[in-house]
Design a protein around this motif. Structure first.
Motif, short mmCIF file in Angstrom:
data_model
loop_
_atom_site.label_atom_id
_atom_site.label_comp_id
_atom_site.label_asym_id
_atom_site.label_seq_id
_atom_site.Cartn_x
_atom_site.Cartn_y
_atom_site.Cartn_z
N UNK A 2 33.34 -6.30 -45.93
CA UNK A 2 32.19 -6.63 -46.78
C UNK A 2 31.49 -5.36 -47.25
N UNK A 3 30.64 -5.52 -48.28
CA UNK A 3 30.02 -4.36 -48.93
C UNK A 3 29.12 -3.56 -47.97
N UNK A 4 28.37 -4.27 -47.13
CA UNK A 4 27.47 -3.57 -46.21
C UNK A 4 28.25 -2.74 -45.20
N UNK A 5 29.32 -3.32 -44.66
CA UNK A 5 30.17 -2.59 -43.69
C UNK A 5 30.80 -1.38 -44.38
N UNK A 6 31.30 -1.58 -45.59
CA UNK A 6 31.94 -0.49 -46.33
C UNK A 6 30.96 0.65 -46.58
N UNK A 7 29.75 0.31 -46.96
CA UNK A 7 28.74 1.34 -47.22
C UNK A 7 28.42 2.14 -45.96
N UNK A 8 28.33 1.45 -44.82
CA UNK A 8 28.06 2.15 -43.55
C UNK A 8 29.22 3.07 -43.18
N UNK A 9 30.46 2.57 -43.41
CA UNK A 9 31.63 3.38 -43.10
C UNK A 9 31.68 4.62 -43.98
N UNK A 10 31.41 4.47 -45.26
CA UNK A 10 31.42 5.62 -46.18
C UNK A 10 30.40 6.67 -45.73
N UNK A 11 29.19 6.22 -45.44
CA UNK A 11 28.14 7.16 -45.02
C UNK A 11 28.53 7.87 -43.73
N UNK A 12 29.10 7.11 -42.80
CA UNK A 12 29.52 7.67 -41.51
C UNK A 12 30.60 8.73 -41.71
N UNK A 13 31.61 8.42 -42.52
CA UNK A 13 32.71 9.36 -42.73
C UNK A 13 32.25 10.60 -43.47
N UNK A 14 31.35 10.44 -44.44
CA UNK A 14 30.87 11.61 -45.19
C UNK A 14 30.25 12.64 -44.25
N UNK A 15 29.56 12.18 -43.22
CA UNK A 15 28.94 13.11 -42.27
C UNK A 15 29.94 13.55 -41.21
N UNK A 16 30.70 12.63 -40.68
CA UNK A 16 31.56 12.96 -39.53
C UNK A 16 32.72 13.87 -39.89
N UNK A 17 33.16 13.87 -41.16
CA UNK A 17 34.30 14.70 -41.55
C UNK A 17 33.89 16.08 -42.05
N UNK A 18 32.61 16.40 -42.01
CA UNK A 18 32.17 17.75 -42.38
C UNK A 18 32.58 18.72 -41.29
N UNK A 19 33.22 19.82 -41.67
CA UNK A 19 33.64 20.82 -40.69
C UNK A 19 32.44 21.32 -39.89
N UNK A 20 32.57 21.29 -38.58
CA UNK A 20 31.48 21.76 -37.72
C UNK A 20 30.64 20.64 -37.14
N UNK A 32 17.51 12.91 -35.27
CA UNK A 32 16.43 13.65 -35.94
C UNK A 32 16.07 13.06 -37.30
N UNK A 33 17.13 12.69 -38.08
CA UNK A 33 16.87 12.29 -39.47
C UNK A 33 17.01 10.79 -39.71
N UNK A 34 17.67 10.09 -38.82
CA UNK A 34 17.71 8.63 -38.93
C UNK A 34 18.96 8.05 -39.54
N UNK A 35 19.63 8.74 -40.47
CA UNK A 35 20.82 8.20 -41.12
C UNK A 35 21.59 9.35 -41.77
N UNK A 36 22.90 9.15 -42.05
CA UNK A 36 23.64 10.21 -42.75
C UNK A 36 23.02 10.57 -44.10
N UNK A 37 22.56 9.57 -44.85
CA UNK A 37 21.96 9.84 -46.16
C UNK A 37 20.73 10.74 -46.03
#
Length: 371
Positions: A2-20, A32-37
């Motif tokens: 579903x769209x909500x799950x997909x949006x959470x997954x996208x946000x999670x991956x955008x942060x988790x796949x950053x080197x470091x 500290x900030x509350x969400x990947x966005x």
């Protein structure tokens, strides 16, 4: 999806796949900030106030992979039959959630099953002796025949022997890679990896096409131990990466086992040191099963039985049949006889065996399961 799950997954991956960004830093940033966005929109000064964030990482955090790039990764995985397992995924391994630094995302080819919670890792040196290879294969085959999933790292030597032992026995096995799951390393294990996918799964934290690199292998070892109830070291020199897996297992409160070796063999020094320091001595699959459990949560198997204590895997079909009718509250022996349809003499004989194995206790005319 579903769209909500997909949006959470996208946000999670955008942060988790950053080197470091590893599991601990990810959690610090979210706390500290509350969400990947919110992390992506934070000022450089605010990011630098987070422990572990320097200027180069702050720059990467302010320029994460785009939503379009991440969507493309998810779509490519879907087309290639690669699952993305993250904390909200129904098949994210439960045991991994318990470790201090669970993977932020796992890419999986093949299938994980609930019975894979009943798993033992077998690892060791890449430069194994004939003795080491034979022991790894024999232990893996025996445990697999009992219903235990074998976890290892697809490396040359002991790891490959453990996977092959499980497959030869018709059991399940899982390989945790130091490369992406679409880029098999070492390449000569491509056929082995294909067979593993038919009887288990390939897993990696790295994106599917990521090449192997040195830093990934010690990191993946915590996943090997974290997915298992215990880790068996078959052969390991004093600087073997298998000892890193043993250390992770100790930190994760997993059982550590070692196969004894010759005192004059360099490949045995790591195992012999582990034994000196308190690891459990292993010569047979039974040695492992006797030490594991009870399980925190019962594991349902594909044959319909439920396992609460790994020692149950050593039972005969008749013993298993009787045990399955005994509850954790007092159960009348007459009820066990009625439910199994066996002769009273057979049931009483089996009850004596189960009692000796410390799986049940007898209370007058009742019996009670201990786990």
């Amino acid at each position: 999806m579903d769209d909500a799950y997909h949006a959470r997954l996208v946000a999670h991956l955008r942060l988790s796949l950053i080197e470091g960004v590893g599991p601990r830093l990810y959690q610090l940033l979210i706390n500290r900030f509350g969400s990947p966005e919110a992390v992506f929109s934070a000022s450089e000064d605010a990011l630098l106030e987070t422990p572990g964030v320097g200027r180069r990482l702050a720059t990467r955090l302010r320029n994460p992979p785009s939503v379009a790039e991440t969507d493309e990764l998810i779509e490519n995985c879907y087309k290639s039959g690669i699952d993305i397992l993250w904390i909200e995924h129904i098949r994210y391994p439960r045991l991994l959630k318990e470790i201090p630094d669970p993977p932020l995302a796992l890419f999986a080819r093949g299938e994980l099953k609930s019975e894979d919670e009943l798993a033992v890792a077998i690892v060791g040196t890449r430069h194994a002796s004939t003795y080491g290879l034979a022991m790894a294969e024999r232990l893996a085959a025996g445990l697999a025949r009992a219903g235990v999933t074998i976890i290892s790292g697809l490396a040359r030597g002991i790891d490959a022997a453990a996977h092959r032992g499980a497959l030869t026995a018709g059991g399940r096995t899982i390989a945790v890679l130091g490369s992406g799951v679409a880029r098999i390393y070492p390449p000569e294990h491509t056929a082995l990896a294909e067979e593993i996918m038919q009887h288990g799964a390939l897993l990696s934290e790295a994106p599917p096409h990521a090449p192997p690199h040195g830093g990934m292998f010690p990191q993946r070892n915590r996943i090997i131990s974290g997915m298992a109830l215990g880790v068996v070291i078959v052969e390991a020199g004093e600087s073997s990466g298998a000892l890193i897996t043993a250390r992770h297992a100790m930190e994760q409160n997993r059982e550590v086992f070692a196969v004894p070796g010759r005192a004059d063999s360099p490949n045995s020094r790591g195992c012999n040191r582990l034994l000196r320091d308190g690891a459990k001595w292993v010569e047979s699959p039974e040695d492992v099963l006797d030490e594991l459990g009870p399980l925190i949560r019962p594991v349902a198997r594909s044959d319909g039985t439920t396992i609460r204590q790994p020692a149950e895997l050593k039972l005969t079909p008749l013993e298993q049949q009787v045990l399955q009718t005994i509850r954790t509250d007092p159960t009348p022996i007459d009820e066990v006889i009625a439910l199994t349809g066996l002769a009273a003499s057979q049931v009483l004989a089996v009850i004596s065996v189960l009692e000796m194995r410390k799986l049940i206790r007898r209370i007058g005319t009742d019996v009670q399961r201990l786990w």
